[in-house]
Scaffold this motif. Structure first.
Motif, short mmCIF file in Angstrom:
data_model
loop_
_atom_site.label_atom_id
_atom_site.label_comp_id
_atom_site.label_asym_id
_atom_site.label_seq_id
_atom_site.Cartn_x
_atom_site.Cartn_y
_atom_site.Cartn_z
N SER A 1 -6.18 -10.07 6.54
CA SER A 1 -5.74 -8.70 6.73
C SER A 1 -6.49 -7.75 5.80
N PRO A 2 -7.06 -6.66 6.31
CA PRO A 2 -7.70 -5.70 5.40
C PRO A 2 -6.69 -4.96 4.53
N GLN A 3 -5.54 -4.58 5.10
CA GLN A 3 -4.56 -3.87 4.28
C GLN A 3 -3.94 -4.79 3.24
N GLY A 4 -3.93 -6.11 3.52
CA GLY A 4 -3.47 -7.08 2.54
C GLY A 4 -4.58 -7.60 1.65
N LYS A 5 -5.80 -7.13 1.91
CA LYS A 5 -7.01 -7.48 1.14
C LYS A 5 -7.30 -8.98 1.16
N THR A 6 -7.11 -9.57 2.35
CA THR A 6 -7.51 -10.96 2.55
C THR A 6 -8.57 -11.08 3.64
N SER B 1 0.82 -1.21 0.00
CA SER B 1 0.00 0.00 0.00
C SER B 1 0.85 1.25 0.00
N LEU B 2 2.12 1.13 0.41
CA LEU B 2 3.02 2.28 0.45
C LEU B 2 4.25 2.10 -0.42
N LEU B 3 4.28 1.04 -1.23
CA LEU B 3 5.35 0.90 -2.22
C LEU B 3 4.99 1.71 -3.46
#
Length: 573
Positions: A324-329, A152-154
């Protein structure tokens, strides 16, 4: 009466005189080992009172209140500490984290984005891995472990792949862990050693990502597929494992934390925790919750639930229901705002376990009297837990079980109503608002759902007990930043996300102290500065209740005290 440097001589003389006079009128008061005065004592008692002084005797709190009352307990050997305006709070309680992993991953290559790490692109990630290997050459065929990558920040807005890691080394197995610890990436050597190939099926509750138009793994492993990573990594020897636990304790203590959690403890880690407890190597209390697949190892350790062995306690059992929501799982009831590459428009994540299995496990653990902690980020996972608790309660009857929903990031208003009725405690990962709030709003959940992540305001409106946590090592344990995040709800970009979900500073402090103690069945001994409770304290450079709320994250931990003994002091070697 020894005084620390800086205690004014005239004030000390006056205090001695007052103590002498008052003790002649008092029937042999108990004499304190230490007295803190000269700064606010934020007690977090039933009335949220702020006292003038606190006295410690042995491991416990002897007295708290006005300066006049507390100094009655001073004697010739009492150490009197002038706070010089600094604030004393109850020691912070980590409501959810991974104590063993904090120590284990301390030596891994830091691949996180700022402010935690230096990586902003895949090229940066490769640079850090190469630099680490040059500075610490691995043995022939030795593994290289990185942690904290965050697409998300790359700059590329995608995870690294096996090809990106192969460019670093085709001789050494390389594994890099996603910041959430719910995904990992392996290079080709590591995939081979883990036995993952085009013929390997996706495991239950997990996904092996593939190259486009192919069954060939691209190196990214999601959720249950990560178990292959854990199985392939070299196991630490006993000395290294114990040293990592000590390192974790030092890290937590430096953050003002006096009780920590080891959530989802694996069987191989339990003997090391027990050895650390028996060897007095844990500076703070550690409450471990074995992951449901390994709970037999806790039973076999002959350690009764909720009973301490040294500073170690078996708290209950940990379920994992989604990712993980930030990992979209994470498992949502409606699709992601922007689905991951290669996923259909209706992609909404997925569960780890089927409903029937969750219902069976919850009922089984309730029947044994074990506390259940369940990781549930998505609202579909939250529904799975709430429904299972409803069914088990209907069958077994109500009891004081204090089930905890870990993260509860997208829990709905209706689910909160039912959780309140069932006494399910939400534990909010409130620092998500800072670290990934912009990502949630713009890509993961969209502006409406994204504004409600970690809905502490909604829980508070229902008068629910809730806790806050950082989930270390996902992000560093930092209770003051956690409080700041829950109070301000400011994202990395400086925007406010969901102002209606803000809570007061006092409510946030309670969530990392007394409410944390409640979630562990320890409210009778921890979480507040009242006589009879343990002297678990943290001294801060400023009082969060009086500071500008936007600066709370800048307040410093000056000293951490565990059961009357200083275990961390800023600037000390």
């Amino acid at each position: 009466m020894p005084a620390r440097p800086g205690f004014p001589a005239l004030l000390l003389a006056a205090l001695l005189a007052a103590c002498s006079s008052e003790q002649t009128e008092t029937a042999d008061p108990e004499i304190a080992d230490r007295i803190f005065l000269g700064g606010p004592i934020v007690t977090v008692d039933h009335d949220d009172s702020v006292a003038e002084a606190v006295a410690i005797l042995g491991r416990g709190i002897l007295a708290v209140g006005s300066r006049e009352d507390v100094v009655k307990h001073a004697g010739s050997q009492t150490e009197v500490i002038d706070l010089q305006g600094k604030a004393v709070l109850p020691g912070f309680i980590d409501a959810h984290g991974h104590y063993t992993q904090v120590g284990q991953l301390a030596a891994a290559v830091n691949l996180a984005p700022p402010p935690v790490g230096p990586v902003g692109s895949i090229a940066d990630l490769q640079r850090e891995l190469r630099a680490h290997m040059a500075a610490h050459p691995p043995e022939p065929g030795g593994w290289v472990l990185g942690r904290g990558y965050d697409e998300s920040l790359l700059a590329e807005r995608r995870p690294p792949t096996r090809d990106d890691l192969d460019a670093v080394s085709s001789e050494h197995p390389i594994v890099v862990l996603h910041v959430s610890l719910h995904l990992a990436v392996m290079n080709s050597v590591a995939l081979d050693q883990a036995g993952i190939s085009a013929a390997t099926p996706d495991p239950p509750g997990g996904v092996i990502q593939r190259r486009p138009g192919s069954r060939e793994p691209n190196g990214v492993l999601e959720e249950g597929a990560m178990l292959a990573v854990l199985g392939a990594l070299p196991k630490p020897d006993g000395r290294a494992a114990l040293e990592s636990l000590q390192a974790a304790g030092r890290e937590y203590a430096s953050r003002g934390i006096t009780t920590a959690q080891d959530g989802a403890t694996r069987a191989l880690e339990i003997p090391y925790l027990l050895a650390a407890a028996d060897g007095d190597l844990l500076p703070i209390d550690v409450i471990f919750y074995p992951i449901y697949t390994d709970v037999g190892a806790a039973v076999g350790a002959s350690l009764p639930p909720r009973m301490y062995r040294g500073r170690l306690k078996w708290g209950g059992v940990k379920l994992v229901l989604d990712g993980s929501p930030q990992g979209k799982t994470a498992w949502l009831s409606s699709p992601y705002h922007v689905p991951p590459p290669g996923k259909p428009a209706d992609y909404a994540g997925y569960p780890w376990l089927p409903d029937e299995e969750v219902e069976r496990l919850v009922e089984q653990y309730f029947a044994k009297g074990w506390q259940v902690l369940a990781h549930a980020n998505g609202d579909a996972a939250a529904e799975q837990l709430v429904s299972a608790v409803e069914k088990a309660t209907q069958k077994l009857g109500a009891a004081d079980r204090r089930t905890v929903m870990i993260h509860a990031q997208t829990v709905t208003e209706d689910q909160l109503d039912r959780m309140h009725e069932l006494a399910i405690i939400p534990s909010f990962f409130a620092s998500h608002v800072f670290y990934w709030g912009d990502w949630h709003r713009d890509s993961v959940l969209g502006p409406i759902r994204g504004s409600r992540i970690s809905p502490a305001g909604s829980a508070l409106h229902r008068d629910m007990s809730f806790t806050l946590h950082d989930d270390p090592p996902v992000v560093p344990a930092d209770p003051l930043r956690l409080v700041w995040s829950a109070v301000n709800r400011t994202t990395r970009s400086g925007k406010v996300l969901g102002p209606d979900q803000r809570i007061s500073v006092m409510d946030a402090i309670r969530a990392v102290t007394i409410d944390g103690a409640w979630s562990y069945f320890e409210e009778d001994r921890k979480g507040a500065i009242v006589p009879g409770k343990r002297a678990d304290l943290v001294i801060l450079s400023a009082n969060p209740l009086e500071a500008d709320p936007t600066t709370i994250a800048e307040i410093q931990v000056v000293e951490t005290i565990k059961e009357g003994r200083t275990i961390y002091e800023a600037g000390a070697p």
